[in-house]
Design an enzyme around this catalytic site. Sequence first.
Site, mmCIF file in Angstrom:
data_model
loop_
_atom_site.group_PDB
_atom_site.id
_atom_site.type_symbol
_atom_site.label_atom_id
_atom_site.label_comp_id
_atom_site.label_asym_id
_atom_site.label_seq_id
_atom_site.Cartn_x
_atom_site.Cartn_y
_atom_site.Cartn_z
ATOM 1 N N GLN A 532 0.814 -1.199 0.000
ATOM 2 C CA GLN A 532 0.000 0.000 0.000
ATOM 3 C C GLN A 532 0.856 1.261 0.000
ATOM 4 O O GLN A 532 0.474 2.272 -0.596
ATOM 5 C CB GLN A 532 -0.928 0.014 1.220
ATOM 6 C CG GLN A 532 -2.001 1.065 1.170
ATOM 7 C CD GLN A 532 -2.894 0.941 -0.053
ATOM 8 O OE1 GLN A 532 -3.093 -0.147 -0.578
ATOM 9 N NE2 GLN A 532 -3.410 2.065 -0.525
ATOM 10 N N GLU A 533 1.999 1.214 0.658
ATOM 11 C CA GLU A 533 2.857 2.388 0.760
ATOM 12 C C GLU A 533 3.517 2.744 -0.564
ATOM 13 O O GLU A 533 3.524 3.904 -0.972
ATOM 14 C CB GLU A 533 3.958 2.163 1.817
ATOM 15 C CG GLU A 533 3.478 2.226 3.250
ATOM 16 C CD GLU A 533 3.230 3.651 3.718
ATOM 17 O OE1 GLU A 533 3.536 4.604 2.977
ATOM 18 O OE2 GLU A 533 2.706 3.819 4.829
ATOM 19 N N SER A 534 4.104 1.772 -1.234
ATOM 20 C CA SER A 534 4.979 2.091 -2.361
ATOM 21 C C SER A 534 4.793 1.216 -3.583
ATOM 22 O O SER A 534 5.426 1.467 -4.612
ATOM 23 C CB SER A 534 6.437 1.985 -1.921
ATOM 24 O OG SER A 534 6.747 0.625 -1.609
ATOM 25 N N TYR A 640 -6.366 3.671 3.685
ATOM 26 C CA TYR A 640 -5.070 3.005 3.852
ATOM 27 C C TYR A 640 -5.162 1.829 4.818
ATOM 28 O O TYR A 640 -4.719 0.724 4.529
ATOM 29 C CB TYR A 640 -4.064 4.046 4.363
ATOM 30 C CG TYR A 640 -2.719 3.510 4.777
ATOM 31 C CD1 TYR A 640 -1.677 3.421 3.865
ATOM 32 C CD2 TYR A 640 -2.462 3.135 6.100
ATOM 33 C CE1 TYR A 640 -0.426 2.965 4.245
ATOM 34 C CE2 TYR A 640 -1.224 2.673 6.492
ATOM 35 C CZ TYR A 640 -0.205 2.588 5.559
ATOM 36 O OH TYR A 640 1.030 2.123 5.951
#
Length: 674
Positions: A532-534, A640
Amino acid sequence: MALDFHSEYVKVPIFCKKFVLFLDCKYPPLEPVREIVMRNYLLGLIFLVFSGTLSANQDFDFIAAREAFQAGNVKRLDEYSIKLQRHVLMPYVEYFKLRMRLQTTDIANIRYFLTRYDGDLVADRLRGDWLKILGKNQQWSLFEIEYPLSVNRDTELLCYHYQSRLNAKDNSLLSEVRSLWFTPNSQPESCTPVFRTLIYSEQITLEDIWTRIRLALEEGQTGVAMHISRYLPNSELLNSTELNNAAKNPLRYLDTLKNKIKSRSDREIALFALLRLLRNDTNQAYVQWLKIKNQLTPFDRSYFLGRLGYRAAMRHDSRALDWFREAQNTPQTYPPSDTVLAWQVRAALRLAHWDEVLKTIEKMSLTEQQIDTWRYWKARAFIIKDRMQDANNILIPLSDEHSFYGQLAREELGAILSIAEKTYRVSTDEVSAMERRPGIQRALAFARMNLRTEAFREWSWTVRQFSDAELLAASEVARRQGMYDRAINTANRTVTQHDFSLRFLSPHREALRNIVQRHELDEAWVYGLIRQESRFIADIKSHAGATGLMQLMPATAEWVAKQLGIPNFRQNLVVDVNTNLQLGAYYLKHVLNTLDNQPLLASAAYNAGPGRARRWRDDTSVLEGAIYAETIPFNETRDYVKKVLKNSMYYAKVLDHGHNSPTLKERLGVVKAK
C-alpha cells in the site's frame, strides 16, 4: 563447439581499434579452430555491449528531444528526430514535431499521423490537442467529425463539445452540464460560454448559482465564489471586502455582525465565517452560531446544523447525532449530501445506534448505497434487528468481492478467505507475445528512462481493453521488468481469471523475512503495508517527502538510524532496499509496541502518526475494530488502513502461512477506550 571458460586458450584482447560497428582486436596466437570460436564469441559479446550502449545513447537522445519539445525548440527537435528513426519511441518524437506545428500544419498531415498511429495513445493525444484548437476557433463541422473518435476527454474538451451542440441548437444537455456546474473548483474557459448560455436561458437557476457559491465557500474557494457571483443580480452580489474579512478573521467578523444580516449575500458570508471557525473548533463555532441563528432562514439553519454534525462526527463528538437530527427536523430541511450522511452513519456506529445506521443509509443516493461500505453496515444493522434473510441477501454477493468489506462479509457468513482455486498461469508464449506489443514496449522504454508518468499513461492505455489472460501476461511482463506497481495494478483488473501471486507480489522476500523475524513481525502484515505504501518501488518519493519501500519521512529515518546505531547515516541511503526495510520494520515494531500490539492501531499510526491513532479511540467504551477503522476521520488513512489489513489477509494465503493465520476480524480486534 562449446567454450571452456577454464581453458588456457581463453585470452583477452591486447589491443583494439574502435570502429563504428565493431572493434578490431589483436589477440595472442591461439589454436586455429579455437581462435575462430573465441573471436566470434568476443565479437558477439562486443556487439551486445555496443548495441546496449547505442540503445542507452538513443534514450539520452529521446530525453533531449523531449526537452527540446518542452522548450519549443523546433530546430533542436528536428536534429534529434534524425537520430531516433529506429527508436521504439519515435512515434512520440513525430507527435512532438507535429504538435509544435499544429496551429499551421496541413490537415492532411494531421490525418496521416492519426491514421498511421490509429489505436495508439499518441494518436488520441494529438486528436485531443487538435480538437481543442478546432473548438477554440469554432470550427464545429470538423470538430464534430473528429470528436466521436477521441477517447481521453478532459473537461476543457468536453465543454467544447457542449459549445458545438449549443451551436447546433441542441438544448438537451442541461443534465450533463449540471455535473460540471456543481463543483467548488474553477472550470476551464471553454465551459464559460456553456454556463452563460444556460444561465441566460434560466436552465441554470438563481438557486443553482447560490448553491455553487456555497459549495465553493465550503472549500474556502473565495475566488471561485466571487467569480460565480457575477451571474447574480446586482442587488445580490457578494461583497468582496466582507468576504475577505470573514476569510481572514472569522471570529472578529462574526462579532461585528449583530443585527446586520439582511440579504442572501450577508447570510452566505456569515455561514462561510461559521464554517471557517468550525474547521478548527466545534465549540467556538457553536457559540457564534447561537448568537446569529435567529437572523438566518430555516433552510440556512438546517444547512449549518448538518455541517456542525459533520465536523463533530469527524471529531468523534457525541453531540454530532443530535445536531444531525436537528438539521433534518427543521420545517425547511437543507438536503444533506452523501458525505454528510456518511458521517451521520459513522457517528451512529460509534454509539451503536443501529436503527439510525439503517435509516441514514437508506437516505443516501442509490449510487452511494451500492458502495461496499454501506452495503456491509446495512447488513450488520439487519443482523442486529434479527432480519437475517435481508442481511444474507446483501452479504452473499458482497462476499465475492475482493475488498475489505467483501472479506468481512465472508466471515459474517462463516466462510474463510481462500485464493481462487483455478489460478490462471500465463505461458511463456503469452509473455513473449505480450513483450512484442508496441504499446508495452513503449511503456517499458519510458520506465527505463525513469519517465514514470509517461510510462503509466502508455501502459494504462495499452491494457485498457485487455482480456483477463492478456492482463495477466502484461502483469508478468511488468513483474519481470521490476515495474511492480504496474504488475499489481494490472493483475488487479482481472474479472474471472486471477493470479493472486501477481496481485500480491512479494519481492525482496529473503531480505524481508530475516528482518521481520528479528523484530517478530507478521510477514503478511508487513507485506500488506509495503504494497500500500509504495507498490514496491524502491526509489519512490511522496509529495510529503516520504521515501522508499516503506515510505519513511526524513525525521523518522534519522531517528530510527540513531536507535539502530547506523554510523554515518545519510538520507540517500533510505532508497536502498535493505536499509529501508530495516528502518521501516524497526519503526513499525515501535508503534506496534506502543499501541497495544494491535496491527489496526499501528497501521493507522504508521500513516497518520501515533498521537492521532490514540485520539481516535473512544473516550469511555471499547470499540469494534471495524468501527474504529470506518470512523477514522482522514479519508486517506481510513482507506489506507482498510487496504493494509485486506492485503495482509491475501498475503497470508499467497505466502502460505498455513491455516493458523488470523481472520480479518481477529486482526482488527477490539480497541480499548482512551
